[in-house]
Design an enzyme around this catalytic site. Structure first.
Site, PDB file in Angstrom:
ATOM      1  N   ASP A 279      42.484  29.965  31.851  1.00  0.00           N
ATOM      2  CA  ASP A 279      41.736  31.218  31.994  1.00  0.00           C
ATOM      3  C   ASP A 279      42.684  32.335  32.438  1.00  0.00           C
ATOM      4  O   ASP A 279      43.907  32.138  32.503  1.00  0.00           O
ATOM      5  CB  ASP A 279      40.551  31.048  32.956  1.00  0.00           C
ATOM      6  CG  ASP A 279      40.990  30.803  34.395  1.00  0.00           C
ATOM      7  OD1 ASP A 279      42.134  30.353  34.604  1.00  0.00           O
ATOM      8  OD2 ASP A 279      40.188  31.042  35.321  1.00  0.00           O
TER       9      ASP A 279
ATOM     10  N   LYS B 128      42.476  25.444  42.612  1.00  0.00           N
ATOM     11  CA  LYS B 128      42.515  24.643  41.394  1.00  0.00           C
ATOM     12  C   LYS B 128      43.719  25.103  40.572  1.00  0.00           C
ATOM     13  O   LYS B 128      44.181  26.232  40.741  1.00  0.00           O
ATOM     14  CB  LYS B 128      41.213  24.728  40.618  1.00  0.00           C
ATOM     15  CG  LYS B 128      40.617  26.091  40.428  1.00  0.00           C
ATOM     16  CD  LYS B 128      39.220  25.975  39.834  1.00  0.00           C
ATOM     17  CE  LYS B 128      38.536  27.331  39.787  1.00  0.00           C
ATOM     18  NZ  LYS B 128      37.503  27.494  40.803  1.00  0.00           N
TER      19      LYS B 128
ATOM     20  N   ASP C 299      43.882  29.226  36.838  1.00  0.00           N
ATOM     21  CA  ASP C 299      43.450  28.127  37.719  1.00  0.00           C
ATOM     22  C   ASP C 299      42.512  27.151  37.002  1.00  0.00           C
ATOM     23  O   ASP C 299      42.315  26.036  37.468  1.00  0.00           O
ATOM     24  CB  ASP C 299      42.833  28.647  39.026  1.00  0.00           C
ATOM     25  CG  ASP C 299      41.569  29.473  38.834  1.00  0.00           C
ATOM     26  OD1 ASP C 299      41.246  29.839  37.680  1.00  0.00           O
ATOM     27  OD2 ASP C 299      40.901  29.768  39.856  1.00  0.00           O
ATOM     28  N   ARG C 300      41.940  27.557  35.857  1.00  0.00           N
ATOM     29  CA  ARG C 300      41.074  26.648  35.091  1.00  0.00           C
ATOM     30  C   ARG C 300      41.816  26.083  33.892  1.00  0.00           C
ATOM     31  O   ARG C 300      42.814  26.653  33.446  1.00  0.00           O
ATOM     32  CB  ARG C 300      39.818  27.384  34.613  1.00  0.00           C
ATOM     33  CG  ARG C 300      38.921  27.833  35.742  1.00  0.00           C
ATOM     34  CD  ARG C 300      37.678  28.522  35.230  1.00  0.00           C
ATOM     35  NE  ARG C 300      36.901  29.016  36.356  1.00  0.00           N
ATOM     36  CZ  ARG C 300      35.585  29.101  36.380  1.00  0.00           C
ATOM     37  NH1 ARG C 300      34.877  28.732  35.332  1.00  0.00           N
ATOM     38  NH2 ARG C 300      34.963  29.567  37.442  1.00  0.00           N
TER      39      ARG C 300
ATOM     40  N   SER D 185      39.400  36.289  37.578  1.00  0.00           N
ATOM     41  CA  SER D 185      39.425  34.934  37.007  1.00  0.00           C
ATOM     42  C   SER D 185      39.186  34.920  35.500  1.00  0.00           C
ATOM     43  O   SER D 185      39.964  35.480  34.738  1.00  0.00           O
ATOM     44  CB  SER D 185      38.419  34.054  37.755  1.00  0.00           C
ATOM     45  OG  SER D 185      38.588  32.700  37.379  1.00  0.00           O
ATOM     46  N   HIS D 186      38.088  34.300  35.070  1.00  0.00           N
ATOM     47  CA  HIS D 186      37.809  34.118  33.638  1.00  0.00           C
ATOM     48  C   HIS D 186      36.978  35.260  33.067  1.00  0.00           C
ATOM     49  O   HIS D 186      36.556  35.203  31.915  1.00  0.00           O
ATOM     50  CB  HIS D 186      37.097  32.780  33.418  1.00  0.00           C
ATOM     51  CG  HIS D 186      35.874  32.618  34.272  1.00  0.00           C
ATOM     52  ND1 HIS D 186      35.960  32.431  35.631  1.00  0.00           N
ATOM     53  CD2 HIS D 186      34.553  32.664  33.976  1.00  0.00           C
ATOM     54  CE1 HIS D 186      34.733  32.347  36.135  1.00  0.00           C
ATOM     55  NE2 HIS D 186      33.870  32.496  35.149  1.00  0.00           N
TER      56      HIS D 186
ATOM     57  N   ASP E 271      43.555  33.838  35.267  1.00  0.00           N
ATOM     58  CA  ASP E 271      44.479  33.665  36.398  1.00  0.00           C
ATOM     59  C   ASP E 271      45.061  32.260  36.469  1.00  0.00           C
ATOM     60  O   ASP E 271      45.699  31.892  37.458  1.00  0.00           O
ATOM     61  CB  ASP E 271      43.797  34.040  37.720  1.00  0.00           C
ATOM     62  CG  ASP E 271      42.631  33.131  38.081  1.00  0.00           C
ATOM     63  OD1 ASP E 271      41.985  32.583  37.160  1.00  0.00           O
ATOM     64  OD2 ASP E 271      42.350  32.970  39.288  1.00  0.00           O
TER      65      ASP E 271
END
Length: 583
Positions: A300, A400, A304-305, A124-125, A302
């Site tokens: 981010d 998300k 999703d944010r 992720s982030h 991937d």
């Protein structure tokens, strides 16, 4: 046709392979240990129902971080050995987490096949690179993260695993070229289908939003736009959607070439890490010579944010989901027939609650974790949801979705300006937020993180906060002694959630103090590992007097911040006189 054989390899368990909702995240050096990834993948196959493995179609891709390309080849060989019929891989092994969810739910193979799940390779982030983080998580047939019943089984399997299966003689597949590679093994044919990473996701976005109206906005000379992918996987979708489909200038895109190490940066879309975008939008420490764009956004690793910015203006994630919900029906075709309901994570501000009340919508407050939203969506109870940690989404997928949030904001801006594109002044992001506050009130909001606190001290602090809740009169007396200008507490509890869909109960999800005037204090503990604990304090002051919604956020929150720190005895328990991070 290349034939392959299946090899059974002996192994021993590794400690600490417990996946959370976001999967298993460790340093690359940990994943590179012999058999480490293999053990986790085999434990996952063993945890799934047989029909989701034998003869099934599985997606394998991720955010392109360092070690992804090696991991994809290992998982392909293990899928073949475990009887999987076909593996779908995004070109160059790139698929955003929301796109994986879309591919599982929407894509139909040339032979009519549908995916039953996916291995997503992302942390992720978190930063990427040889000395940074790698991660893997499994998503189910609905496109959402594996529920606890599956992740618990995976973990149980990792602790007793003695063997894994792999097709060692299966040649590596060239994942840089779109096309089908066919093989044959002991259980019959096995295919690897490398497909375009953006097509399915773009098709879904075009079914949700009015691209023509967004395109008109982006072609207006007065509207300027900037999107920063922070060298994550969002870059490939930004080029395809914003430049090719919506005809924005290529110069609108920042850091949109995916890199294994995210260009040495931290791919977390916030005011601290998206430095280049923040400076370009006029929010940096030194003021830019150039006039900032009207709209800016970041993603981010991937994708999703998301972070949403106006010219010299930051939109909090809590406000963002509330504003999208308030405007969705008129601005976004997908929601034209109305919203089924809305939901937020408990620590997220109550801005969404006020919208739900005013628009008479079903409303849900859930623990932190996207799976809780997924349950509501699968049951048809929720259309739009969000969390304070820069995550926003809807029921089009079960993750998300950062680019969806950007397109939602562009749709709202396009709708508000539809008769105004040739006028003197456009309706801006700031105008929309100020208008929202005038209608619904403003939730001043901040989060204090105290990181790497001694785990024992952190637990004592939380126990102290629970004890204070036993008597509201005593609690309110204590608060008035700290600050007489703060409202009284109407309710104090430890948040517990009973899922209305499956009846499962999640306890000890955070300590809440809910004030008469709609303000809140929330305390949560996260990560009580070897590194110590993180105490998160969420401080929220509600103001519905429109003459007071334009105050400086820190000034408006000062009385409640004072109460939070003194009531919790933060310094006495932790020795900390200031938080590590203020959001």
């Amino acid at each position: 046709m290349v034939m392959f054989t299946v090899t059974r390899k002996e192994t021993v368990p590794f400690d600490g392979q417990k996946p959370g909702t976001s999967g298993l995240r460790k340093k690359v050096s940990v994943f590179k240990q012999p058999n480490y990834l293999h053990n986790f993948v085999q434990s996952t196959f063993n945890a799934l129902p047989a029909d989701k493995v034998k003869g099934a179609t599985v997606v394998v891709s991720g955010d392109g971080r360092y070690f992804s390309k090696d991991a994809v080849q290992i998982i392909i060989k293990m899928a073949a050995a475990n009887g999987v019929r076909r593996v779908w891989v995004g070109q160059d092994s790139l698929l955003s987490t929301p796109a994986v969810s879309a591919v599982i739910r929407e894509r139909i193979g040339a032979d009519g096949s549908k995916a039953t799940g996916a291995f997503i390779l992302t942390a992720s982030h978190n930063p990427g690179g040889p000395h940074e983080d790698f991660g893997i998580k499994y998503n189910m047939e609905n496109g959402g993260p594996a529920p606890e019943v599956i992740t618990d089984k995976i973990y149980a399997n990792t602790r007793i695993l003695k063997e894994y299966f792999i097709a060692e003689d299966l040649p590596d597949v060239d994942i840089s070229v779109i096309g089908l590679s066919s093989f044959s093994g002991p259980e019959g044919p096995f295919d690897v289908d490398v497909f375009d990473s953006t097509t399915d996701y773009v098709k879904l976005m075009k079914s949700i939003f009015d691209f023509e109206s967004i395109q008109k906005l982006l072609s207006c000379p007065k509207f300027t736009f900037c999107y920063d992918a922070l060298h994550g996987v969002a870059g490939i979708y930004a080029k395809r959607i914003f430049v090719e489909e919506l005809r924005a200038n290529q110069s609108s895109l920042l850091n949109c070439t995916p890199k294994e190490d995210f260009g040495g940066g931290h791919p977390d879309p916030n005011l601290t890490y998206a430095k280049e975008l923040v400076a370009r939008m006029g929010l940096g420490k030194s003021s830019s010579q150039n006039e900032p764009p009207e709209f800016g956004a970041a993603a981010d690793g991937d994708a999703d944010r998301n972070m949403i910015l106006g010219k010299r203006f930051f939109v909090t994630p809590s406000d963002s989901v509330a504003i999208i919900a308030a405007n969705a029906v008129e601005a976004i075709p997908y929601f034209a027939s109305g919203l089924k309901g809305v939901a937020r994570s408990m620590p997220t501000s109550a801005a969404l609650d006020v919208v739900a009340k005013k628009l008479n919508l079903k409303f849900f407050e859930v623990p932190t974790g996207w799976k809780f939203f997924g349950n509501l969506m699968d049951a048809g109870l929720c259309s739009i949801c969000g969390e304070e940690s820069f995550g926003t989404g809807s029921d089009h997928i079960r993750e998300k979705d950062g680019i969806w949030a950007v397109l939602a904001w562009l749709s709202i801006l396009a709708f508000k300006n539809k008769d105004n594109l040739k006028g003197q002044k456009l309706v801006t992001v700031e105008d929309i937020v100020l208008g929202h506050w005038a209608t619904y009130g403003r939730h001043y909001y901040t989060r204090y993180d105290y990181e790497n606190v001694d785990a024992g001290a952190a637990k004592e602090l939380m126990a102290h906060l629970v004890n204070l809740q036993s008597s509201l009169p005593n609690l309110n007396k204590l608060i008035k002694e700290i600050r007489s200008d703060v409202s009284e507490v109407a309710q104090a509890d430890e948040f517990e959630y009973k899922d209305p869909v499956d009846g499962s109960v999640s306890k000890h999800q955070g300590i809440r103090y809910l004030f008469v005037d709609g303000s809140r204090l929330v305390f949560r503990l996260s990560g009580t590992g070897s590194e110590g604990a993180t105490i998160r304090v969420y401080i929220e002051q509600y103001e519905n007097d429109s003459s007071k919604t334009g105050r400086d956020s820190q000034e408006a929150l000062a009385p409640l911040v004072d109460v939070a720190i003194k009531l919790s005895k933060m310094k006495e328990f932790t020795g900390r006189s200031a938080p590590t991070v203020i959001t």
